[in-house]
Each structure stands twice: as C-alpha cells, then as structure tokens.
Motif scaffolding. Structure first.
Motif, short mmCIF file in Angstrom:
data_model
loop_
_atom_site.label_atom_id
_atom_site.label_comp_id
_atom_site.label_asym_id
_atom_site.label_seq_id
_atom_site.Cartn_x
_atom_site.Cartn_y
_atom_site.Cartn_z
N ARG A 141 9.30 21.96 -9.59
CA ARG A 141 8.56 22.85 -8.71
C ARG A 141 9.48 23.42 -7.63
O ARG A 141 10.36 22.72 -7.13
N VAL A 142 9.24 24.67 -7.28
CA VAL A 142 10.06 25.34 -6.26
C VAL A 142 10.06 24.53 -4.97
O VAL A 142 11.09 24.37 -4.31
N ARG A 143 8.90 23.99 -4.60
CA ARG A 143 8.78 23.30 -3.33
C ARG A 143 9.69 22.08 -3.25
O ARG A 143 10.11 21.67 -2.17
N TRP A 144 10.00 21.48 -4.39
CA TRP A 144 10.87 20.30 -4.38
C TRP A 144 12.31 20.66 -4.00
O TRP A 144 13.08 19.79 -3.60
N LEU A 145 12.67 21.94 -4.14
CA LEU A 145 14.02 22.38 -3.82
C LEU A 145 14.17 22.79 -2.36
O LEU A 145 15.27 23.01 -1.89
N GLU A 146 13.06 22.91 -1.65
CA GLU A 146 13.09 23.32 -0.26
C GLU A 146 13.57 22.18 0.62
O GLU A 146 13.47 21.01 0.25
N PRO A 147 14.07 22.48 1.83
CA PRO A 147 14.56 21.43 2.73
C PRO A 147 13.49 20.45 3.18
O PRO A 147 13.79 19.32 3.53
N SER A 148 12.21 20.89 3.17
CA SER A 148 11.15 20.03 3.68
C SER A 148 9.87 20.30 2.91
O SER A 148 9.65 21.40 2.39
N PHE A 149 8.99 19.28 2.88
CA PHE A 149 7.68 19.47 2.28
C PHE A 149 6.71 20.15 3.24
O PHE A 149 5.59 20.47 2.89
N GLU A 150 7.13 20.31 4.50
CA GLU A 150 6.25 20.92 5.48
C GLU A 150 5.96 22.36 5.10
O GLU A 150 6.80 23.05 4.52
N GLU A 151 4.77 22.83 5.49
CA GLU A 151 4.37 24.21 5.18
C GLU A 151 4.96 25.18 6.19
O GLU A 151 4.25 25.91 6.87
N VAL A 152 6.26 25.19 6.33
CA VAL A 152 6.94 26.08 7.26
C VAL A 152 7.99 26.86 6.48
O VAL A 152 8.82 26.28 5.81
N VAL A 153 7.95 28.16 6.57
CA VAL A 153 8.88 29.01 5.84
C VAL A 153 9.61 29.90 6.83
O VAL A 153 8.98 30.55 7.66
N ASP A 154 10.94 29.91 6.79
CA ASP A 154 11.70 30.79 7.66
C ASP A 154 11.36 32.24 7.35
O ASP A 154 11.19 32.63 6.20
N GLY A 155 11.30 33.03 8.40
CA GLY A 155 11.05 34.45 8.22
C GLY A 155 9.61 34.79 7.94
O GLY A 155 9.30 35.84 7.42
N VAL A 156 8.67 33.88 8.27
CA VAL A 156 7.26 34.11 8.01
C VAL A 156 6.54 34.38 9.32
O VAL A 156 6.71 33.66 10.29
N GLU A 157 5.75 35.43 9.35
CA GLU A 157 4.93 35.74 10.51
C GLU A 157 3.48 35.77 10.07
O GLU A 157 3.13 36.37 9.06
N THR A 158 2.60 35.09 10.83
CA THR A 158 1.19 35.03 10.49
C THR A 158 0.39 35.93 11.42
O THR A 158 0.59 35.90 12.63
N VAL A 159 -0.51 36.71 10.84
CA VAL A 159 -1.37 37.59 11.61
C VAL A 159 -2.81 37.25 11.31
O VAL A 159 -3.20 37.16 10.15
N THR A 165 0.85 -1.19 0.00
CA THR A 165 0.00 0.00 0.00
C THR A 165 0.89 1.24 0.00
O THR A 165 2.09 1.16 0.30
N THR A 166 0.32 2.38 -0.32
CA THR A 166 1.07 3.63 -0.23
C THR A 166 1.21 4.03 1.23
O THR A 166 0.34 3.76 2.06
N ALA A 167 2.32 4.68 1.56
CA ALA A 167 2.58 5.16 2.91
C ALA A 167 2.06 6.60 3.03
O ALA A 167 1.62 7.20 2.05
N ASP A 168 2.12 7.12 4.24
CA ASP A 168 1.67 8.49 4.49
C ASP A 168 2.87 9.42 4.43
O ASP A 168 3.41 9.86 5.44
N HIS A 169 3.31 9.70 3.21
CA HIS A 169 4.51 10.53 3.01
C HIS A 169 4.12 11.99 2.89
O HIS A 169 3.13 12.32 2.24
N PRO A 170 4.89 12.92 3.51
CA PRO A 170 4.56 14.35 3.39
C PRO A 170 4.57 14.85 1.95
O PRO A 170 3.91 15.84 1.63
N ALA A 171 5.30 14.15 1.07
CA ALA A 171 5.33 14.56 -0.33
C ALA A 171 3.97 14.45 -0.98
O ALA A 171 3.68 15.12 -1.98
N PHE A 172 3.09 13.60 -0.42
CA PHE A 172 1.78 13.40 -1.03
C PHE A 172 0.87 14.62 -0.87
O PHE A 172 -0.17 14.72 -1.50
N ASP A 173 1.29 15.56 0.00
CA ASP A 173 0.54 16.81 0.11
C ASP A 173 0.76 17.71 -1.10
O ASP A 173 0.04 18.68 -1.30
N ASP A 174 1.79 17.39 -1.88
CA ASP A 174 2.12 18.16 -3.08
C ASP A 174 1.50 17.45 -4.28
O ASP A 174 2.05 16.48 -4.79
N SER A 175 0.36 17.92 -4.72
CA SER A 175 -0.36 17.24 -5.81
C SER A 175 0.46 17.23 -7.10
O SER A 175 0.34 16.30 -7.90
#
Length: 398
Positions: free
Chosen positions: A215-233, A97-107
């Motif tokens: 895709r740009v996201r493939w070059l990032e260190p992680s597939f997680e939706e975390v970006v350095d220097g980002v502040e959410t309001v 079966t397929t595993a629950d890989h974080p890459a699968f969040d990237d359609s």
C-alpha cells in the motif's frame, strides 16, 4: 516508562514495525493477541497456543516440553520484537494485549497481518523485509511514480533529494555515489529477491514491480493523516483539499485506487501521467472484483492500458467533457473511487525535465460537496458505460 502508543513515530520505529512483521510466527502471534484483545491473553496460554500452531496439533495435545520451549521462544524472541515494534504490551501480570499503534488505523495493514491464510506466506515475509528500511521505502516510492524503468543514478539522485529534502540539482555528487553503492550492494538485491523491483545490471535500469498487498501509505514517513503541501478549505463535512506537487498527487491517487471496493473511474491525459505504480494498483483492483473505467484522448494511453490491463473498460473523452478544455490538456488526471472519493489534478507549466507543475483538489465522503458534484456530473456517464454490452466494452466515446 514510555508506552508504545506514546512514542512518536519515526523512520526507525517504522523500520522496527516492518522488520517484526517479516516473521510469519510473529504475524500469527499478533493475530491471535489481536483477536483476544482488549481483555488479552496470559503469556502461558499464548505459549500453549503457539506450540499448538507450530506443531499443528490441538491445544490439549501440547506436551510440557513443547510448552516450555514455546514459552522460552516467546519470552526471549517474539514478544520483545512485537513490543519493540509497538504492536503489543505485556503487563506486570504477564497478560499480553495489543498496543495503540498508529498503524492500526490502516485496516489494510491489520488485515494483511491477521489473515490466517497469509500469516505464513513467504512472499509477505519478503515484502515486509523489503519495507524494513527507510531508504528502500523511499526507493520504492520513487520507482512507483515512474512510467518507464529509470537509471540507477537517476534513482539514487531522487532518493538523495528526498532524504535530504533538497532539490535534485543541489544534491552533491559524492552523496549520490554513496547511495548508488548502497543500492547496488544492499538494497536492490533484497528488493529484487522480494519481487518488488527489477534491476538489470547490464543496462543499470531499475523498474517497479510491486506486490499485491503493498500500500502507498506504508511507504510514507508516517501513518498520520498529514500530507505535505495540503491545504484544507471548509468544515470537516465539506472538506475540499488542495494538493501541490506531482509526488504528493501521485501518492494520493494511488491510495484512492487501493481504497476502491466496487468501482474505479479514471482519466489520464498522457502516458507520462500513468505511472508503473498505477498499473500495479489497477491490476490489484481488478483482482478484487472492482469495475475499472479509464478514459484518455491519447490513443497511446488507451493502447498501453489495453495491453497491460485488458480487464479495464476504456473510453475516450470528448472535447466538451465536463465542459473543460481537454484539447489543451488542462486536466491531467482524475481518480474517482466508489463515487465517494475524488481527486482532480490539473497541469501547469511544463518544466525542462518534461514533467509539469501539478495541483489537485480532493474530496472524501458521500456528503462532501466536491464528491456530490462529481457524482452528479459523472454518474450518468459511468452508468452508461456499465449498461453497454460486454462485447462493446473495449473503447467508448463520452
């Protein structure tokens, strides 16, 4: 036993992922397992399907010897590689079966590896092979954010700074020299063979070429939706995030270009803000049938875009555009994708290297307050561009 989905993602696990995907048979096998999940498929049945695929025959026509050969190949080669990459799981009953890989969040990644038209595409083999090393991914990220080809030493110094999280001026020269050697003899030849970069050995200049599926996201260190220097309001429904730093802003802007399905509205104040990676993603958007509008008061920007991507509709902002002081170049770049995602970046002080301190605000989703505001401000202007006769859609003033 640690399940693949429980393993923290690291550069090494991402290396394993792309190394696995560089094999067309494994992409094909994963695509079939993905199609059969969550119930999965017995390893023996998967071997029958693999044999039929390799020999291009119906399942019922697979011989015992072909099945045995395919089963052995699965057991010793393909399934271990897919498991190591965290893409599949094989239980005690030998059900795959397929595993629950974080890459699968990237359609986009899932689509690229399950598309039956491209599973055996050799250019995709080369692309994923090029991405199967963290240093090559960093080098591609650096090059994708350049407007001109850069020297090998400049590339090596930037790669060293990012790998060590150190300002470029503080990177030891011997570290830079070691990276130059590895880039010259190992990484750049492979990336050039993959068509991802152009390396002129005589001038020692390196330029980004890209790939339509990259895709740009493939070059990032992680597939997680975390970006350095980002502040959410604000709440999740009204998030307005701030991005600090050119590197983060460029990556986010290029990612927005990749998400556009119907319409992409852009503004750049100077040529130095229109990186090579932007051109690649604008071209890819046009190929997808996206309507692309790009505005700049700088005639050099408009002329460059006209030459590089003639399918773009060019427009010239006026001084009162959005009531912002365009003549002072306060606004550096604007990316508005499908009227649902926005990034508006402003330029701060100009640094000695010729670039700027940059800050951006971003919003996602049709109900996002910033998106709704920009949709009201820009919607009529975009509709005006869209309503023009095709013969006049070359350069408009708004």
């Amino acid at each position: 036993m640690i399940r693949p989905s429980d393993r923290p993602e690291t550069q090494q696990t991402r290396d394993a992922l792309f190394r696995c995907l560089a094999n067309g048979h494994r992409r094909s096998l994963f695509g079939y397992v993905h199609e059969r999940s969550p119930s999965g498929i017995a390893k023996s049945d998967l071997a029958t399907w693999h044999a039929a695929s390799v020999h291009e025959k119906a399942l019922i026509e697979v011989t015992d010897s072909e099945h045995t050969c395919a089963h052995t190949e699965l057991h010793h080669k393909h399934l271990p590689a897919l498991e190591e990459a965290g893409l599949i799981e094989v239980d005690e009953h030998e059900t795959v079966t397929t595993a629950d890989h974080p890459a699968f969040d990237d359609s986009s990644l899932v689509d690229s590896i399950t598309d039956p038209e491209s599973v055996h595409d050799e250019s995709l083999d080369a692309l994923f092979d090029g991405l199967a090393d963290s240093r090559r991914r960093v080098a591609l990220s650096v090059l994708g954010q350049q407007y001109h080809p850069i020297s090998l030493e400049t590339l090596a110094r930037d790669v060293a700074a990012r790998e060590s999280d150190t300002p470029e001026r503080d990177v030891p020269q011997d570290y830079v020299d070691r990276i130059i050697v590895r880039l010259t003899h190992a990484h750049l030849p492979l990336l050039e063979d993959a068509g991802l970069v152009d390396y002129d050995t005589e001038s020692d200049l390196v330029a980004y070429e890209g790939h339509p599926d990259l895709r740009v996201r493939w070059l990032e260190p992680s597939f997680e939706e975390v970006v350095d220097g980002v502040e959410t309001v604000g709440s999740e429904a009204t998030d307005v995030r701030t991005l600090d730093g050119t590197e983060t802003i460029v990556s986010h802007g290029q990612s927005l270009c990749e998400t556009a399905d119907e319409e992409l509205f852009l503004m750049f104040s100077t040529t130095g803000l229109l990186e090579e990676g932007c051109f690649a993603r604008i071209e890819a958007a046009l190929d997808r049938g996206v309507d692309v509008y790009l505005g700049s008061r700088d005639p050099v920007v408009r002329e460059t875009v006209r030459e590089r991507v003639p399918g773009v509709v060019l427009w010239e902002p006026q001084l009162d555009w959005l009531n912002l002081p365009a003549e002072e170049e306060t606004v550096g770049r604007l990316v508005f994708a499908d009227r649902e995602s926005i990034m508006l970046a402003t330029l701060g002080e100009k640094r000695s290297a010729g670039d700027y301190d940059e800050t951006a605000i971003v919003g996602e989703g049709s109900d996002n307050g910033l998106v709704a505001l920009m949709r009201q401000l820009l919607g009529a202007r975009i509709d005006h561009l869209d309503a023009q006769d095709e013969d006049t859609l070359t350069e408009l003033s708004l």
